[in-house]
Design a protein around this motif. Sequence first.
Motif, mmCIF file in Angstrom:
data_model
loop_
_atom_site.group_PDB
_atom_site.id
_atom_site.type_symbol
_atom_site.label_atom_id
_atom_site.label_comp_id
_atom_site.label_asym_id
_atom_site.label_seq_id
_atom_site.Cartn_x
_atom_site.Cartn_y
_atom_site.Cartn_z
ATOM 1 N N ALA A 1 0.820 -1.211 0.000
ATOM 2 C CA ALA A 1 0.000 0.000 0.000
ATOM 3 C C ALA A 1 0.852 1.257 0.000
ATOM 4 C CB ALA A 1 -0.931 0.011 1.214
ATOM 5 N N ALA A 2 0.472 2.203 -0.869
ATOM 6 C CA ALA A 2 1.032 3.554 -0.847
ATOM 7 C C ALA A 2 -0.041 4.441 -0.241
ATOM 8 C CB ALA A 2 1.401 4.008 -2.257
ATOM 9 N N ASP A 3 -0.011 4.571 1.065
ATOM 10 C CA ASP A 3 -1.107 5.203 1.801
ATOM 11 C C ASP A 3 -0.636 6.525 2.394
ATOM 12 O OD1 ASP A 3 -3.568 5.567 2.942
ATOM 13 O OD2 ASP A 3 -3.172 4.296 4.668
ATOM 14 N N GLY A 4 -0.419 7.505 1.507
ATOM 15 C CA GLY A 4 0.087 8.797 1.938
ATOM 16 C C GLY A 4 1.549 8.987 1.609
ATOM 17 N N GLY A 5 2.263 7.905 1.306
ATOM 18 C CA GLY A 5 3.653 7.969 0.880
ATOM 19 C C GLY A 5 3.803 7.324 -0.481
ATOM 20 N N ASN A 6 5.037 7.282 -0.984
ATOM 21 C CA ASN A 6 5.312 6.685 -2.284
ATOM 22 C C ASN A 6 6.058 5.369 -2.124
ATOM 23 O OD1 ASN A 6 4.173 8.712 -3.904
ATOM 24 N ND2 ASN A 6 6.017 9.967 -3.742
ATOM 25 N N VAL A 7 5.740 4.424 -3.010
ATOM 26 C CA VAL A 7 6.478 3.176 -3.100
ATOM 27 C C VAL A 7 7.208 3.187 -4.436
ATOM 28 C CG1 VAL A 7 6.364 0.665 -3.160
ATOM 29 C CG2 VAL A 7 4.791 1.944 -1.688
ATOM 30 N N TYR A 8 8.541 3.172 -4.382
ATOM 31 C CA TYR A 8 9.350 3.182 -5.596
ATOM 32 C C TYR A 8 9.653 1.742 -5.984
ATOM 33 C CZ TYR A 8 9.830 8.180 -4.951
ATOM 34 O OH TYR A 8 9.561 9.515 -4.815
ATOM 35 N N LEU A 9 9.061 1.308 -7.082
ATOM 36 C CA LEU A 9 9.207 -0.062 -7.550
ATOM 37 C C LEU A 9 10.395 -0.128 -8.499
ATOM 38 C CD1 LEU A 9 5.441 -0.832 -8.281
ATOM 39 C CD2 LEU A 9 6.754 -1.456 -6.244
ATOM 40 N N GLY A 10 11.462 -0.762 -8.059
ATOM 41 C CA GLY A 10 12.646 -0.892 -8.891
ATOM 42 C C GLY A 10 13.726 0.112 -8.588
ATOM 43 N N GLY A 11 13.382 1.203 -7.892
ATOM 44 C CA GLY A 11 14.390 2.210 -7.590
ATOM 45 C C GLY A 11 15.127 2.624 -8.845
ATOM 46 N N ALA A 12 16.456 2.579 -8.796
ATOM 47 C CA ALA A 12 17.269 2.915 -9.960
ATOM 48 C C ALA A 12 17.825 1.674 -10.633
ATOM 49 C CB ALA A 12 18.413 3.834 -9.539
ATOM 50 N N SER A 13 17.318 0.474 -10.232
ATOM 51 C CA SER A 13 17.993 -0.734 -10.706
ATOM 52 C C SER A 13 17.091 -1.925 -10.988
ATOM 53 C CB SER A 13 19.061 -1.151 -9.687
ATOM 54 O OG SER A 13 18.516 -1.175 -8.388
ATOM 55 N N GLY A 14 15.841 -1.957 -10.557
ATOM 56 C CA GLY A 14 14.955 -3.055 -10.902
ATOM 57 C C GLY A 14 14.504 -3.888 -9.719
ATOM 58 N N ALA A 15 13.274 -4.452 -9.830
ATOM 59 C CA ALA A 15 12.700 -5.293 -8.785
ATOM 60 C C ALA A 15 11.530 -6.064 -9.377
ATOM 61 C CB ALA A 15 12.243 -4.452 -7.593
ATOM 62 N N THR A 16 10.976 -7.009 -8.580
ATOM 63 C CA THR A 16 9.855 -7.835 -9.026
ATOM 64 C C THR A 16 8.822 -7.928 -7.917
ATOM 65 O OG1 THR A 16 11.281 -9.173 -10.452
ATOM 66 C CG2 THR A 16 9.151 -10.115 -9.859
ATOM 67 N N VAL A 17 7.537 -7.781 -8.281
ATOM 68 C CA VAL A 17 6.424 -8.007 -7.361
ATOM 69 C C VAL A 17 5.533 -9.077 -7.973
ATOM 70 C CG1 VAL A 17 4.438 -7.012 -6.174
ATOM 71 C CG2 VAL A 17 6.490 -5.623 -6.531
ATOM 72 N N THR A 18 5.215 -10.107 -7.184
ATOM 73 C CA THR A 18 4.386 -11.207 -7.669
ATOM 74 C C THR A 18 3.118 -11.306 -6.834
ATOM 75 O OG1 THR A 18 6.321 -12.469 -8.400
ATOM 76 C CG2 THR A 18 4.276 -13.694 -8.071
ATOM 77 N N GLY A 19 1.964 -11.238 -7.504
ATOM 78 C CA GLY A 19 0.685 -11.493 -6.857
ATOM 79 C C GLY A 19 0.205 -10.362 -5.973
ATOM 80 N N GLY A 20 -1.001 -10.549 -5.434
ATOM 81 C CA GLY A 20 -1.566 -9.615 -4.475
ATOM 82 C C GLY A 20 -2.015 -8.311 -5.100
ATOM 83 N N ARG A 21 -2.160 -7.298 -4.232
ATOM 84 C CA ARG A 21 -2.708 -6.008 -4.644
ATOM 85 C C ARG A 21 -1.724 -4.880 -4.373
ATOM 86 N NH1 ARG A 21 -8.199 -5.923 -5.299
ATOM 87 N NH2 ARG A 21 -8.345 -3.716 -4.762
ATOM 88 N N LEU A 22 -1.715 -3.916 -5.297
ATOM 89 C CA LEU A 22 -1.102 -2.617 -5.067
ATOM 90 C C LEU A 22 -2.253 -1.648 -4.874
ATOM 91 C CD1 LEU A 22 1.579 -2.493 -7.934
ATOM 92 C CD2 LEU A 22 1.772 -3.553 -5.680
ATOM 93 N N ASP A 23 -2.288 -0.968 -3.732
ATOM 94 C CA ASP A 23 -3.462 -0.154 -3.433
ATOM 95 C C ASP A 23 -3.084 0.889 -2.402
ATOM 96 O OD1 ASP A 23 -6.119 0.682 -3.560
ATOM 97 O OD2 ASP A 23 -6.935 -1.331 -3.241
#
Length: 412
Positions: free
Chosen positions: A240-262
């Motif tokens: 959850a990004a609930d008032g703040g920010n979630v940086y996916l991958g930053g400056a180099s990359g990442a993986t999220v599997t399943g569930g919800r982004l909300d």
Amino acid sequence: MNRPLVMNNGGTITSGDGGGTFSIKMPYDMGGTLDSRFGGRLVADGGDLTVSLGTLFQGTVQRGEAGGAVNIGIATLQNLTVAAGAELGVTGHADLMAAGTSLTNNGTVRVKGSINFGIYNGDYQIFLGGKGVMILDGGTLGSGTGATLVNQAGQTITGCGTINSPFVNEGTVDFNCGGSQSARFPGPVVNRGRVRVLRGKLSISGAAASITNHGTISASSDTITLEKGAAIDNTGGLLAADGGNVYLGGASGATVTGGRLDAGGGSVKAWKAASMRGPGFESGSFQVQKAVTLRDVTLGAAGTLVTTAGGVTTLAGAQFVNQGTNRIAGTLVVSPETNYIQTSGATVLERGTISATRDLQILGGTLSGMAANKPLASPTSASAPQALQFYARTGTTGPRVRCRGPRSRAHR
């Protein structure tokens, strides 16, 4: 006290006015054992009581009317209890070593130093229980090896510091870092409870930083960054990004599997996000500045995913479901095996690019914007590779498809 073993059978070791130090030493400066299995107490009453010994076996930490904390300089703890209203400080180093043992905290444990759990690669669990609060005051939990620390339901870990793996959270972790401080969550970590960033930054970094989230991880303020190959198995969980920010991958990359982004604000925020789309109204913000892979992920109604110019978001797995706002200023890549399904919300091209070999299924909500400096073509009944195909319900209550450019027949 120059003894290998001191039995504290129902007695009290207290600091008194101005505080004091209690130590058990053997020859060659080896620490001895304080055995408090039969009701022994360590009481800070009028000043801090500093304890330095080899092993502190059971017993209860208490606070007297005059106040103070019991501080651990160095000791191995086994089944120690911190009473409600009392404070245990780990100013140096403490070990919890024996399999299946616990630290029961119903008061406050303040960690300025470090606590280690178990022997090297110990395949067992050690428990942090009770209804109290553990404060990371720049301190460190775990060493990256050893037994698994389990933060049980009812216990809250807060403050700013480092929680090393292996770690299982069934309670609450509230990171609260001031100024330029950052908290670290190296992983592997299993979260079945709640992890929040109340203030400051949380870094989840590196290929070894695998997070399994069956609970909630939220940026209630400031930021969470996934980067350098970090991976979250979010199946059944909420990021959850609930008032703040979630940086996916930053400056180099990442993986999220399943569930919800909300966003975690519930139905009111979801309604506002759904009914008042546009900058400033979204409750949550997930930012892709470099590269991220989202596998079988749902973007919830209150969530906003922003692929910035130069960023690449790759959708993989069976499907990506959009119920929120998907803003594309960079590149959105839909893998050949993946269905893009929008049931509500909006897909907004902000001079970005969508690369897909399957038709995008816009079953609800809107699609609008400019694609690569050109007006977005209206939907047609064609089903060629990289075409955008829109499915509208029959009747007058179907979703609106908002496009720029000449009108053409929508596929029904």
